[in-house]
Write an enzyme that holds these catalytic residues in place. Structure first.
Site, PDB file in Angstrom:
ATOM      1  N   GLY A  23       0.808  -1.203   0.000  1.00 27.14           N
ATOM      2  CA  GLY A  23       0.000   0.000   0.000  1.00 27.14           C
ATOM      3  C   GLY A  23       0.842   1.253   0.000  1.00 27.14           C
ATOM      4  O   GLY A  23       0.581   2.210  -0.735  1.00 27.14           O
ATOM      5  N   ARG A  27       7.233   1.805   1.015  1.00 21.42           N
ATOM      6  CA  ARG A  27       7.601   0.395   1.148  1.00 21.42           C
ATOM      7  C   ARG A  27       8.043  -0.152  -0.204  1.00 21.42           C
ATOM      8  O   ARG A  27       8.954  -0.979  -0.290  1.00 21.42           O
ATOM      9  CB  ARG A  27       6.444  -0.424   1.715  1.00 21.42           C
ATOM     10  CG  ARG A  27       6.849  -1.867   2.053  1.00 21.42           C
ATOM     11  CD  ARG A  27       5.682  -2.652   2.643  1.00 21.42           C
ATOM     12  NE  ARG A  27       5.297  -2.121   3.933  1.00 21.42           N
ATOM     13  CZ  ARG A  27       4.101  -2.318   4.498  1.00 21.42           C
ATOM     14  NH1 ARG A  27       3.187  -3.011   3.850  1.00 21.42           N
ATOM     15  NH2 ARG A  27       3.831  -1.821   5.678  1.00 21.42           N
ATOM     16  N   ARG A  46       1.683  11.173  -8.860  1.00 22.44           N
ATOM     17  CA  ARG A  46       1.044  11.259  -7.538  1.00 22.44           C
ATOM     18  C   ARG A  46       1.907  10.638  -6.428  1.00 22.44           C
ATOM     19  O   ARG A  46       1.395  10.210  -5.404  1.00 22.44           O
ATOM     20  CB  ARG A  46      -0.343  10.599  -7.550  1.00 22.44           C
ATOM     21  CG  ARG A  46      -1.351  11.280  -8.458  1.00 22.44           C
ATOM     22  CD  ARG A  46      -2.649  10.492  -8.541  1.00 22.44           C
ATOM     23  NE  ARG A  46      -3.617  11.174  -9.380  1.00 22.44           N
ATOM     24  CZ  ARG A  46      -4.619  11.915  -8.929  1.00 22.44           C
ATOM     25  NH1 ARG A  46      -4.781  12.069  -7.625  1.00 22.44           N
ATOM     26  NH2 ARG A  46      -5.463  12.498  -9.766  1.00 22.44           N
ATOM     27  N   ARG A  90      -0.166  -8.613  -3.507  1.00 21.48           N
ATOM     28  CA  ARG A  90      -0.269  -7.535  -2.527  1.00 21.48           C
ATOM     29  C   ARG A  90       0.494  -7.938  -1.274  1.00 21.48           C
ATOM     30  O   ARG A  90       0.321  -9.038  -0.739  1.00 21.48           O
ATOM     31  CB  ARG A  90      -1.732  -7.243  -2.195  1.00 21.48           C
ATOM     32  CG  ARG A  90      -1.904  -6.370  -0.964  1.00 21.48           C
ATOM     33  CD  ARG A  90      -3.192  -5.632  -0.901  1.00 21.48           C
ATOM     34  NE  ARG A  90      -3.513  -5.252   0.465  1.00 21.48           N
ATOM     35  CZ  ARG A  90      -2.832  -4.378   1.210  1.00 21.48           C
ATOM     36  NH1 ARG A  90      -1.756  -3.800   0.728  1.00 21.48           N
ATOM     37  NH2 ARG A  90      -3.224  -4.105   2.446  1.00 21.48           N
ATOM     38  N   SER A  93       0.154  -4.809   5.535  1.00 22.77           N
ATOM     39  CA  SER A  93      -0.045  -5.065   6.959  1.00 22.77           C
ATOM     40  C   SER A  93      -1.535  -5.246   7.215  1.00 22.77           C
ATOM     41  O   SER A  93      -2.375  -4.821   6.421  1.00 22.77           O
ATOM     42  CB  SER A  93       0.499  -3.900   7.794  1.00 22.77           C
ATOM     43  OG  SER A  93      -0.108  -2.684   7.401  1.00 22.77           O
ATOM     44  N   ASP A 207      -0.879  -5.140  13.960  1.00 24.88           N
ATOM     45  CA  ASP A 207      -1.543  -4.829  15.227  1.00 24.88           C
ATOM     46  C   ASP A 207      -2.600  -5.894  15.500  1.00 24.88           C
ATOM     47  O   ASP A 207      -3.046  -6.583  14.579  1.00 24.88           O
ATOM     48  CB  ASP A 207      -2.181  -3.439  15.202  1.00 24.88           C
ATOM     49  CG  ASP A 207      -3.166  -3.263  14.061  1.00 24.88           C
ATOM     50  OD1 ASP A 207      -4.372  -3.280  14.315  1.00 24.88           O
ATOM     51  OD2 ASP A 207      -2.729  -3.122  12.898  1.00 24.88           O
ATOM     52  N   ARG A 220       6.508  -1.070  10.223  1.00 25.94           N
ATOM     53  CA  ARG A 220       5.637  -1.471   9.123  1.00 25.94           C
ATOM     54  C   ARG A 220       6.312  -1.212   7.787  1.00 25.94           C
ATOM     55  O   ARG A 220       6.171  -1.990   6.841  1.00 25.94           O
ATOM     56  CB  ARG A 220       4.311  -0.706   9.187  1.00 25.94           C
ATOM     57  CG  ARG A 220       3.509  -0.984  10.437  1.00 25.94           C
ATOM     58  CD  ARG A 220       2.208  -0.224  10.439  1.00 25.94           C
ATOM     59  NE  ARG A 220       1.583  -0.269  11.759  1.00 25.94           N
ATOM     60  CZ  ARG A 220       0.292  -0.062  11.987  1.00 25.94           C
ATOM     61  NH1 ARG A 220      -0.514   0.197  10.990  1.00 25.94           N
ATOM     62  NH2 ARG A 220      -0.187  -0.118  13.205  1.00 25.94           N
TER      63      ARG A 220
END
Length: 236
Positions: A23, A27, A46, A90, A93, A207, A220
């Site tokens: 996402g 990362r 973007r 994908r 987290s 989490d 993360r």
């Protein structure tokens, strides 16, 4: 293959047949810098960074998807339908819902339940269950086992709501065996199915929703390396 869209502008740079899709675009940048060789950046529109390089001689791309079903819905649709991508994995987290799932465990999403209306566009005469590609699920489980990772395979929830006004929401999904909650995979699986392509979601538990346990944003972004290695190893 298109020369570009409003969201992806490769400017002549190649996009591999397999794309890893976290996402967070940072990362994606981390993976490109720490796992790939001969890296070229193919997108910065973007600030949704995309890179292509090689991993153990295999050509692989990695690109951010942004947060939520609308965002990954756009990027995965364009990669599948306009840029000849065959597989999107994908890597993200998620928040755990089950007592036997702990921080840093890996969840392999066989299915992606959702409270989104994304499926409505297909006008199906019933309820469709978005599923991952089975071969990718099997390969990911075997590779995670080789790495000694604690893994869980099953159903996750792709939720449209991060802050939910319904205080019973999490408990009701827990009762139905949902392993964890994230916000994107159902759209990815639906786009893949409709385009006759492959998709898989692999998650590190960041989490535990029912225990108020959490990792840091830095962890993360930079520390979920087992999940990244699994995805890279099974990339075609």
């Amino acid at each position: 293959m298109t020369q570009g869209t409003a969201h992806i502008q490769p400017n002549g740079k190649k996009i591999a047949k397999t794309v890893l899709m976290p996402g967070d675009p940072l990362r994606a940048k981390y993976i490109a810098e720490n796992f790939l060789e001969n890296v070229e950046q193919f997108n910065e529109v973007r600030n949704m960074f995309g890179y292509t390089g090689t991993y153990k001689g295999k050509e692989v791309s990695v690109m951010g998807s942004g947060m939520g079903i609308p965002s990954i819905g756009i990027y995965s649709y364009e990669l599948y339908n306009f840029f000849d991508v065959d597989t999107i994995i994908r890597i993200g987290s998620c928040g755990a819902l089950q007592d036997n799932v702990n921080l840093y465990d890996i969840i392999i999403a066989q299915g992606a339940s959702t409270n989104s209306d994304y499926v409505d566009q297909y006008n199906l005469p019933g309820h469709f269950a978005p599923l991952a590609d089975f071969d990718l699920v099997a390969k990911a489980k075997a590779q995670a086992d080789n790495l000694g990772a604690v893994t869980h395979v099953g159903n996750i929830l792709s939720s449209d709501t991060f802050y939910n006004a319904d205080e019973t929401f999490n408990a009701r999904w827990q009762r139905m065996g949902i392993l964890g909650i994230e916000m994107e995979s159902a759209a990815l699986y639906l786009n893949a199915t409709h385009a006759n392509k492959k998709a898989l979601g692999i998650f590190t538990v960041s989490d535990h929703i029912l225990r108020n346990e959490a990792t840091t944003p830095e962890e993360r972004q930079n520390s979920f390396t087992q999940m990244m290695e699994v995805a890279l190893e099974i990339a075609d």
